[in-house]
Structures are given as structure tokens and as C-alpha cells.
Design a protein around this motif. Structure first.
Motif, PDB file in Angstrom:
ATOM      1  N   PRO A 105       0.599  -8.936   6.807  1.00 48.76           N
ATOM      2  CA  PRO A 105      -0.287 -10.103   6.919  1.00 48.76           C
ATOM      3  C   PRO A 105      -0.962 -10.527   5.619  1.00 48.76           C
ATOM      4  CG  PRO A 105      -1.407  -8.168   7.753  1.00 48.76           C
ATOM      5  CD  PRO A 105      -0.014  -7.725   7.392  1.00 48.76           C
ATOM      6  N   THR A 106      -0.366 -10.243   4.473  1.00 49.60           N
ATOM      7  CA  THR A 106      -0.895 -10.700   3.190  1.00 49.60           C
ATOM      8  C   THR A 106       0.257 -10.824   2.217  1.00 49.60           C
ATOM      9  OG1 THR A 106      -2.440 -10.226   1.377  1.00 49.60           O
ATOM     10  CG2 THR A 106      -1.350  -8.345   2.399  1.00 49.60           C
ATOM     11  N   SER A 107       0.106 -11.712   1.250  1.00 46.21           N
ATOM     12  CA  SER A 107       1.135 -11.842   0.208  1.00 46.21           C
ATOM     13  C   SER A 107       0.651 -11.266  -1.109  1.00 46.21           C
ATOM     14  CB  SER A 107       1.510 -13.315   0.016  1.00 46.21           C
ATOM     15  OG  SER A 107       0.378 -14.068  -0.389  1.00 46.21           O
ATOM     16  N   GLU A 108      -0.506 -10.624  -1.106  1.00 49.73           N
ATOM     17  CA  GLU A 108      -1.042  -9.988  -2.312  1.00 49.73           C
ATOM     18  C   GLU A 108      -0.906  -8.476  -2.186  1.00 49.73           C
ATOM     19  OE1 GLU A 108      -5.021 -11.146  -3.143  1.00 49.73           O
ATOM     20  OE2 GLU A 108      -4.456 -13.098  -3.951  1.00 49.73           O
ATOM     21  N   GLY A 109      -0.289  -7.866  -3.182  1.00 48.61           N
ATOM     22  CA  GLY A 109      -0.137  -6.424  -3.166  1.00 48.61           C
ATOM     23  C   GLY A 109       1.030  -5.996  -4.038  1.00 48.61           C
ATOM     24  N   ILE A 110       1.273  -4.702  -4.088  1.00 52.75           N
ATOM     25  CA  ILE A 110       2.343  -4.089  -4.872  1.00 52.75           C
ATOM     26  C   ILE A 110       3.307  -3.420  -3.898  1.00 52.75           C
ATOM     27  CG2 ILE A 110       2.900  -2.448  -6.687  1.00 52.75           C
ATOM     28  CD1 ILE A 110       1.143  -4.741  -7.646  1.00 52.75           C
ATOM     29  N   ARG A 111       4.552  -3.919  -3.858  1.00 50.08           N
ATOM     30  CA  ARG A 111       5.522  -3.369  -2.895  1.00 50.08           C
ATOM     31  C   ARG A 111       6.271  -2.200  -3.515  1.00 50.08           C
ATOM     32  NH1 ARG A 111      11.031  -4.697  -0.641  1.00 50.08           N
ATOM     33  NH2 ARG A 111      11.284  -6.338  -2.206  1.00 50.08           N
ATOM     34  N   ILE A 112       6.369  -1.117  -2.763  1.00 55.06           N
ATOM     35  CA  ILE A 112       7.043   0.090  -3.230  1.00 55.06           C
ATOM     36  C   ILE A 112       8.544  -0.043  -3.000  1.00 55.06           C
ATOM     37  CG2 ILE A 112       7.310   2.572  -2.888  1.00 55.06           C
ATOM     38  CD1 ILE A 112       4.383   2.720  -2.119  1.00 55.06           C
ATOM     39  N   ASP A 113       9.303   0.159  -4.069  1.00 50.66           N
ATOM     40  CA  ASP A 113      10.764   0.185  -3.966  1.00 50.66           C
ATOM     41  C   ASP A 113      11.252   1.600  -3.693  1.00 50.66           C
ATOM     42  OD1 ASP A 113      13.486  -1.108  -4.560  1.00 50.66           O
ATOM     43  OD2 ASP A 113      13.462   0.571  -5.974  1.00 50.66           O
ATOM     44  N   SER A 114      10.597   2.587  -4.320  1.00 49.22           N
ATOM     45  CA  SER A 114      10.987   3.990  -4.155  1.00 49.22           C
ATOM     46  C   SER A 114       9.825   4.877  -4.570  1.00 49.22           C
ATOM     47  CB  SER A 114      12.220   4.307  -5.012  1.00 49.22           C
ATOM     48  OG  SER A 114      11.945   4.066  -6.383  1.00 49.22           O
ATOM     49  N   THR A 115       9.869   6.129  -4.143  1.00 49.24           N
ATOM     50  CA  THR A 115       8.895   7.124  -4.585  1.00 49.24           C
ATOM     51  C   THR A 115       9.630   8.224  -5.330  1.00 49.24           C
ATOM     52  OG1 THR A 115       9.036   8.334  -2.481  1.00 49.24           O
ATOM     53  CG2 THR A 115       7.312   6.660  -2.682  1.00 49.24           C
ATOM     54  N   ARG A 161      -8.486  -4.231  -6.165  1.00 50.15           N
ATOM     55  CA  ARG A 161      -7.473  -5.001  -5.445  1.00 50.15           C
ATOM     56  C   ARG A 161      -6.207  -5.108  -6.285  1.00 50.15           C
ATOM     57  NH1 ARG A 161      -8.244  -5.326  -0.269  1.00 50.15           N
ATOM     58  NH2 ARG A 161      -6.906  -7.182  -0.206  1.00 50.15           N
ATOM     59  N   MET A 162      -5.060  -4.987  -5.611  1.00 49.86           N
ATOM     60  CA  MET A 162      -3.773  -5.096  -6.279  1.00 49.86           C
ATOM     61  C   MET A 162      -3.208  -6.504  -6.082  1.00 49.86           C
ATOM     62  SD  MET A 162      -3.056  -2.156  -7.735  1.00 49.86           S
ATOM     63  CE  MET A 162      -4.814  -2.057  -8.123  1.00 49.86           C
ATOM     64  N   LYS A 163      -3.347  -7.338  -7.097  1.00 48.86           N
ATOM     65  CA  LYS A 163      -2.795  -8.694  -7.051  1.00 48.86           C
ATOM     66  C   LYS A 163      -1.546  -8.828  -7.914  1.00 48.86           C
ATOM     67  CE  LYS A 163      -7.273 -10.873  -6.153  1.00 48.86           C
ATOM     68  NZ  LYS A 163      -8.259 -11.890  -6.605  1.00 48.86           N
ATOM     69  N   ALA A 164      -1.432  -7.987  -8.950  1.00 44.48           N
ATOM     70  CA  ALA A 164      -0.288  -8.001  -9.852  1.00 44.48           C
ATOM     71  C   ALA A 164      -0.146  -6.614 -10.462  1.00 44.48           C
ATOM     72  CB  ALA A 164      -0.472  -9.060 -10.941  1.00 44.48           C
ATOM     73  N   VAL A 165       1.005  -6.359 -11.059  1.00 43.56           N
ATOM     74  CA  VAL A 165       1.300  -5.026 -11.596  1.00 43.56           C
ATOM     75  C   VAL A 165       0.237  -4.534 -12.574  1.00 43.56           C
ATOM     76  CG1 VAL A 165       2.966  -3.696 -12.938  1.00 43.56           C
ATOM     77  CG2 VAL A 165       3.777  -5.277 -11.178  1.00 43.56           C
ATOM     78  N   PRO A 166      -0.298  -5.360 -13.505  1.00 44.20           N
ATOM     79  CA  PRO A 166      -1.315  -4.862 -14.433  1.00 44.20           C
ATOM     80  C   PRO A 166      -2.567  -4.310 -13.748  1.00 44.20           C
ATOM     81  CG  PRO A 166      -0.421  -6.928 -15.247  1.00 44.20           C
ATOM     82  CD  PRO A 166       0.111  -6.745 -13.856  1.00 44.20           C
ATOM     83  N   ASP A 167      -2.798  -4.676 -12.486  1.00 46.41           N
ATOM     84  CA  ASP A 167      -3.969  -4.161 -11.780  1.00 46.41           C
ATOM     85  C   ASP A 167      -3.889  -2.649 -11.573  1.00 46.41           C
ATOM     86  OD1 ASP A 167      -5.224  -6.639 -11.538  1.00 46.41           O
ATOM     87  OD2 ASP A 167      -4.142  -7.126  -9.706  1.00 46.41           O
ATOM     88  N   ILE A 168      -2.669  -2.097 -11.594  1.00 48.07           N
ATOM     89  CA  ILE A 168      -2.525  -0.644 -11.476  1.00 48.07           C
ATOM     90  C   ILE A 168      -3.207   0.036 -12.653  1.00 48.07           C
ATOM     91  CG2 ILE A 168      -0.902   1.285 -11.397  1.00 48.07           C
ATOM     92  CD1 ILE A 168       1.111  -0.556 -10.065  1.00 48.07           C
ATOM     93  N   ASN A 169      -2.918  -0.451 -13.881  1.00 50.26           N
ATOM     94  CA  ASN A 169      -3.542   0.130 -15.069  1.00 50.26           C
ATOM     95  C   ASN A 169      -5.058  -0.001 -15.022  1.00 50.26           C
ATOM     96  OD1 ASN A 169      -1.002   0.731 -16.075  1.00 50.26           O
ATOM     97  ND2 ASN A 169      -0.843  -1.191 -17.192  1.00 50.26           N
TER      98      ASN A 169
END
Length: 404
Positions: free
Chosen positions: A165-175, A199-207
Motif C-alpha cells: 500500500p505504498t510506492s515509497e521504500g526499498i525493495r529487496i531483490d536478495s539477501t 524513512r526510506m524514499k531512495a537508496v541514499p536514505d540507507i546511508n
């Protein structure tokens, strides 16, 4: 208004030309201080540096005297006024003595936070500059922990397909085997929406979320698995680092062997499959085996363009890696329509990468961090291939179950 300055001194075991380059070149600055930079090192030329934390500083160069002195103005986000940075360089053969003065710092409570951040920022930055130039290692990378995940595209269309139910986030391809994400129970197609309350809106948010964290620290994650919102505590993992050999011929041989092993695994997966099976898509939004091979070709072609940029010291940079373009996949399949054609093109592209690395100019080794980043990228590369090999096996299994 009374003002003061902060002075830093650092001895760096690298040539003065390398140290000077780190203050006047966009890639050179990004390698040790910030996450994005655009510079024009001439009087009146732009100075802009930005960090994934959201902080940025802008100004213009006042002086850029080759291998001698750099001076530029500095106005950071939410800072009360403009300040000035002066850097002087002295050298004897392979050692550089650097003196950095950040002046124009005001008095009073409004400046106290700036003073503390300035002190900490330049101390950490200059420590990293020495590491980058002496060993190649970026301490922001080597000391930063890992989640242990591979990433994939995520947008509104994919969210709808996964029932999220959201389009904002980081999708996991593999662990990655044995790392924090896998131990915490995260899976392919889980979508992380927050890490450590960021909040995870884009990949740089991880850092941004992992700033100040070390391996062994525990962070909280929120994620969606389909429509179900979940939370979990996860221990951050230590980043595995290879021994770096500063010899292009030796590196090219290591990469050739890695590519050879990956090619053998791809051959085993695709042995005796028909073109129909290789074109089969488990779901409309999922790739076929042919599409996955095309994607691997595109990744390698990217490096054929990226490596010359690294050598020349002028690297393109963007806020986010962006999504894969299906039109590009389709175009590659139009030209290389069979599995054999696709595999041959993949082999040729990888052979060209090996040859390019073997023939890297000797002066590139003097920029140790760029060389080190290149080695790390190909050391980590098999994780990407292996995650897609798992996709291929899944597609192959479903195709055969359906009688293809």
C-alpha cells in the motif's frame, strides 16, 4: 562582529599533486569528504558539496594556486552566515603537509553548533583523506556496516503488483548468506519503509540511516510483505573486504577468473533449455531468463563507460541509481534473440572489461581510492549475478512445472 577560526594540520604520505586534486576536482572531493560535488576550481568558480544526510554547502573559489593554496567561501544549510576555508599545501617528495583554516566563525549560541560540527567534520574528513590517498580505503565505506541485501526497482506499478500500500521504500531483490537481513527473516520482495526511524524514499536514505553505526549495532526496521506491515530488530553486519592488489594485470586476472566462474554457472543453468523456456515469464512483471541475461549485459556495458570516467577523474553522479528500462531490455533482445547470442555478447563484454583493466594507465594507480573502488565493485559483483541466477532457476522450475 567578532569572529574566530579553527585550524587543522595533517601530514599525508602522498604527493602534493594528489592532495591538491582532492580539493579542486569533483570526484576527488567526493572520494573523501561528501557524497556529491560539483566544482570549478578557478577564481569565481562554483563550490558545491552535499551529503546524504541532507546537509550541503555552497560557495565559490577565491584562489586555486596549483599545489600551493586553495581558498573558497562556504555557506552551509541553515548556517547563520558565510565563512571561508583556506588550505595551504607544503611538500617534500612523497609527503604533503596540509594546513586547513576555517575562518569567519561568529560568536554566541547561534554559532556553537556550527563550531562543533565544523571541528568534527574536518577532523573526520582529513583522517579519511589520508586513508584514501595512502591506502585507497574510504573509511566511510570500510567502517560502515551492511544490511546484507541486494536491491531492485520499486515504483507504483510494482507496489500494486505486490499488493503493497505504498510506492515509497526499498525493495529487496536478495539477501546475503549469513548477514543481518537474512538472520532477521527478510525476504525477496519485502519493501523496507524505515531503518532506524529514517524513512526510506531512495537508496541514499540507507546511508543516512546508518550514519554513526558500526557492525554489531542493532537497528529497527519497518517493512511491508505484501499488504502486511511488519517490524523487526536487526544486527548490522561487518562488511567483508578483499585484499587489494595494486597491479592492473593481477586485478584483471582475478576478474577474469570471477567472470569465468559466473559463466560456468550460467552454462549449467541454461544447459539444454529451449528458446521457449528461456523466453518464459513466471509473471507479467517478472523477467524471463533471456531478459535477465540482457540485464547482466547492460550492467557490464555500464562499466565500460564508467571505468574511463574513473581514470579521467570526471564521474557522472546522480541522486539515485534509477530503475531498469524495459525498452533497453527489449532492444537487446531484438538484436540478440537467442540464448546463445546473449551469452556470447555477455562473454565479449566481459572480455573487454578484463582487457580494459589490464591496460589501465600507470598513473591511475596513484589515485588509490578510485582504483580501490574499482576493485571493490568487481569483488562484490558476483552477489548481483548470483541473485539473478536464483531468479533464473525459479523461472526454469515454474516453466517446467507448467509443461513448457
Amino acid at each position: 562582529m567578532n569572529s574566530s577560526s579553527i585550524k587543522f594540520e595533517k601530514t599525508i604520505h602522498s604527493s602534493v599533486s594528489n592532495v591538491f586534486f582532492a580539493f579542486i576536482n569533483s570526484t576527488g572531493l567526493k572520494e573523501w569528504l561528501c557524497d556529491f560535488a560539483t566544482l570549478k576550481a578557478e577564481p569565481g568558480g562554483r563550490f558545491y558539496a552535499a551529503w546524504n544526510s541532507g546537509y550541503y554547502a555552497a560557495g565559490e573559489y577565491i584562489t586555486a594556486e596549483e599545489n600551493s593554496k586553495v581558498e573558497f567561501s562556504w555557506r552551509g544549510k541553515d548556517e547563520p552566515a558565510q565563512t571561508t576555508v583556506i588550505v595551504n599545501f607544503g611538500s617534500d617528495n612523497t609527503t604533503t603537509r596540509l594546513t586547513l583554516i576555517h575562518k569567519g566563525i561568529g560568536q554566541g549560541e547561534i554559532w556553537e553548533s556550527f563550531r562543533q560540527n565544523c571541528q568534527e567534520g574536518w577532523e573526520n574528513g582529513l583522517e579519511n583523506l589520508a586513508s584514501v590517498l595512502e591506502t585507497g580505503q574510504d573509511l566511510r565505506f570500510t567502517m560502515r556496516p551492511m544490511l546484507g541485501i541486494g536491491l531492485s526497482d520499486f515504483n507504483q506499478k510494482i507496489a500494486d503488483q505486490l499488493g503493497i500500500p505504498t510506492s515509497e521504500g526499498i525493495r529487496i531483490d536478495s539477501t546475503l548468506e549469513g548477514m543481518g537481513a537474512q538472520k532477521a527473516g527478510l525476504q525477496t520482495d519485502d519493501v523496507i519503509i524505515s531503518i532506524n526511524r529514517t524513512r526510506m524514499k531512495a537508496v541514499p536514505d540507507i546511508n543516512k540511516a546508518l550514519q554513526g553505526k558500526r557492525a554489531g549495532d542493532v537497528v529497527g526496521l519497518e517493512y511491508y510483505r505484501g499488504a502486511s506491515k511488519n517490524s523487526v530488530s536487526m544486527e548490522l553486519s561487518q562488511r567483508p573486504l578483499p585484499e587489494m592488489i595494486f597491479d592492473p594485470q593481477a586485478m584483471s586476472e582475478q576478474i577474469r577468473m570471477i567472470f569465468g566462474e559466473l559463466s560456468d554457472e550460467l552454462d549449467r543453468i541454461t544447459a539444454d533449455i529451449t528458446e521457449e523456456i528461456a523466453s518464459f515469464k513466471p509473471k507479467p512483471e517478472e523477467w524471463s531468463i533471456k531478459e535477465i541475461i540482457a540485464h547482466l549485459i547492460h550492467g557490464d556495458r555500464y562499466w565500460l563507460g564508467r571505468i574511463p570516467e574513473m581514470v579521467n577523474g570526471f564521474e557522472r553522479w546522480a541522486d539515485d541509481p534509477g530503475n531498469n528500462l524495459q525498452s533497453q531490455i527489449d532492444a537487446t533482445l531484438d538484436v540478440y534473440s537467442t540464448v546463445a547470442d546473449l551469452k556470447t555478447e555477455l562473454l565479449r563484454t566481459r572480455a573487454e572489461i578484463v582487457a580494459l583493466i589490464k591496460n589501465l594507465p600507470a598513473e591511475f594507480l596513484e589515485r588509490k581510492n578510485a582504483y580501490w573502488r574499482l576493485g571493490i565493485a568487481f569483488h562484490d559483483g558476483p552477489y548481483h549475478d548470483h541473485s539473478h541466477f536464483d531468479q533464473m532457476r525459479k523461472a526454469l522450475k515454474i516453466a517446467r512445472e507448467r509443461g513448457k
